[in-house]
Design a protein around this motif. Structure first.
Motif, short mmCIF file in Angstrom:
data_model
loop_
_atom_site.label_atom_id
_atom_site.label_comp_id
_atom_site.label_asym_id
_atom_site.label_seq_id
_atom_site.Cartn_x
_atom_site.Cartn_y
_atom_site.Cartn_z
N GLY A 64 0.82 -1.21 0.00
CA GLY A 64 0.00 0.00 0.00
C GLY A 64 0.86 1.26 0.00
N LEU A 65 1.87 1.29 0.86
CA LEU A 65 2.77 2.45 0.91
C LEU A 65 3.60 2.58 -0.36
N LEU A 66 4.07 1.45 -0.87
CA LEU A 66 4.84 1.46 -2.11
C LEU A 66 3.96 1.95 -3.28
N ASN A 67 2.71 1.57 -3.26
CA ASN A 67 1.78 2.01 -4.30
C ASN A 67 1.53 3.52 -4.22
N ILE A 68 1.42 4.05 -3.00
CA ILE A 68 1.28 5.50 -2.83
C ILE A 68 2.50 6.21 -3.39
N TRP A 69 3.68 5.72 -3.06
CA TRP A 69 4.92 6.30 -3.57
C TRP A 69 4.92 6.25 -5.10
N TYR A 70 4.49 5.14 -5.67
CA TYR A 70 4.43 4.98 -7.12
C TYR A 70 3.53 6.05 -7.74
N PHE A 71 2.35 6.25 -7.17
CA PHE A 71 1.44 7.25 -7.73
C PHE A 71 2.00 8.66 -7.60
N VAL A 72 2.62 8.96 -6.48
CA VAL A 72 3.22 10.28 -6.30
C VAL A 72 4.33 10.50 -7.35
N VAL A 76 -9.00 2.88 -2.21
CA VAL A 76 -10.11 2.14 -1.60
C VAL A 76 -9.74 0.68 -1.41
N GLY A 77 -9.14 0.08 -2.43
CA GLY A 77 -8.76 -1.33 -2.35
C GLY A 77 -7.75 -1.62 -1.25
N PHE A 78 -6.68 -0.83 -1.21
CA PHE A 78 -5.68 -1.05 -0.17
C PHE A 78 -6.22 -0.69 1.21
N GLY A 79 -7.08 0.32 1.28
CA GLY A 79 -7.72 0.65 2.56
C GLY A 79 -8.55 -0.52 3.07
N VAL A 96 -8.30 -13.23 7.63
CA VAL A 96 -6.92 -13.06 7.15
C VAL A 96 -6.79 -13.60 5.73
N LEU A 97 -7.42 -14.73 5.46
CA LEU A 97 -7.39 -15.29 4.11
C LEU A 97 -8.08 -14.35 3.12
N ALA A 98 -9.15 -13.70 3.54
CA ALA A 98 -9.83 -12.73 2.68
C ALA A 98 -8.92 -11.52 2.42
N ALA A 99 -8.22 -11.05 3.44
CA ALA A 99 -7.29 -9.92 3.27
C ALA A 99 -6.16 -10.31 2.32
N ASN A 100 -5.66 -11.52 2.46
CA ASN A 100 -4.60 -12.02 1.59
C ASN A 100 -5.08 -12.10 0.14
N LEU A 101 -6.28 -12.63 -0.06
CA LEU A 101 -6.84 -12.72 -1.42
C LEU A 101 -7.05 -11.32 -2.00
N LEU A 102 -7.56 -10.41 -1.20
CA LEU A 102 -7.77 -9.04 -1.68
C LEU A 102 -6.44 -8.39 -2.07
N LEU A 103 -5.40 -8.63 -1.30
CA LEU A 103 -4.08 -8.10 -1.65
C LEU A 103 -3.64 -8.64 -3.01
N PHE A 104 -3.76 -9.94 -3.22
CA PHE A 104 -3.37 -10.53 -4.49
C PHE A 104 -4.25 -10.01 -5.63
N LEU A 105 -5.54 -9.82 -5.37
CA LEU A 105 -6.43 -9.27 -6.40
C LEU A 105 -6.00 -7.86 -6.79
N LEU A 106 -5.65 -7.05 -5.79
CA LEU A 106 -5.19 -5.69 -6.08
C LEU A 106 -3.91 -5.72 -6.92
N LEU A 107 -3.00 -6.62 -6.57
CA LEU A 107 -1.74 -6.71 -7.31
C LEU A 107 -1.96 -7.21 -8.73
N SER A 108 -3.03 -7.96 -8.94
CA SER A 108 -3.34 -8.48 -10.28
C SER A 108 -4.21 -7.53 -11.10
N TRP A 109 -4.94 -6.65 -10.42
CA TRP A 109 -5.92 -5.83 -11.11
C TRP A 109 -5.47 -4.38 -11.30
N CYS A 110 -5.11 -3.69 -10.20
CA CYS A 110 -4.92 -2.25 -10.36
C CYS A 110 -3.70 -1.66 -9.65
N ALA A 111 -3.00 -2.41 -8.84
CA ALA A 111 -1.85 -1.84 -8.13
C ALA A 111 -0.70 -1.61 -9.12
N PHE A 112 0.01 -0.55 -8.94
CA PHE A 112 1.14 -0.18 -9.78
C PHE A 112 0.74 -0.18 -11.26
#
Length: 162
Positions: free
Chosen positions: A82-90, A114-117, A135-151
């Protein structure tokens, strides 16, 4: 590994394969941005890149989820990305506005925020409650973000604008 974990592992992997593979069809847009890792993997043989994220996800769920500190690992990784993604956008905001347009760049930034929040909130709740499914849901959401819209790719490849 018991049955509920297998549902998370294989169901999540199928969902990730679908999300990773969607970028094959059509041009990227604000609602389906192409993450840079997926874009880089697209230069490998076609069958490889929609499968990398699901394979990595299966490995994480299979080998790390039984670990006692899995919830804290997911929380730490979610905060880190999440922090790395913020840095990327900046860092790449001007390029995104120039090549993809201000609306596209704003929409993708909001999706990420919204996704990382949500992922961080789920991970925190998972750590506090001790509920493995959260925790498994949070882990899946993290992977979904990395596959869909992060960076997301914010430069110019001739894809056009959304």
């Amino acid at each position: 590994m018991d049955y509920p974990y297998k549902k998370w592992m294989y169901g999540g992997a199928i969902l990730l394969a679908i999300v990773s593979g969607i970028s094959i069809f059509g041009a990227p847009n604000a609602w389906l941005p192409v993450p840079l890792p997926i874009l880089v993997l697209a230069f490998f043989p076609f069958s490889m890149y929609p499968l990398l994220t699901p394979i990595l996800y299966i490995v994480v769920v299979k080998y790390l989820s039984p670990y006692k500190y899995f919830a804290k690992i997911v929380l730490a990784l979610t905060i880190f990305f999440g922090l790395l993604n913020i840095w990327y956008f900046v860092s790449y905001w001007p390029e995104g506005v120039k090549y993809q347009g201000a609306t596209h760049t704003r929409i993708v930034a909001i999706e990420n925020f919204v996704g990382f929040g949500a992922a961080i909130a789920l991970a925190v709740f998972g750590v506090i409650s001790g509920k493995r499914t959260i925790v498994l849901a949070a882990n899946l959401l993290l992977f979904l973000l990395l596959s869909w819209c992060a960076f997301p790719f914010l430069g110019a490849l001739g894809f056009g604008r959304s």
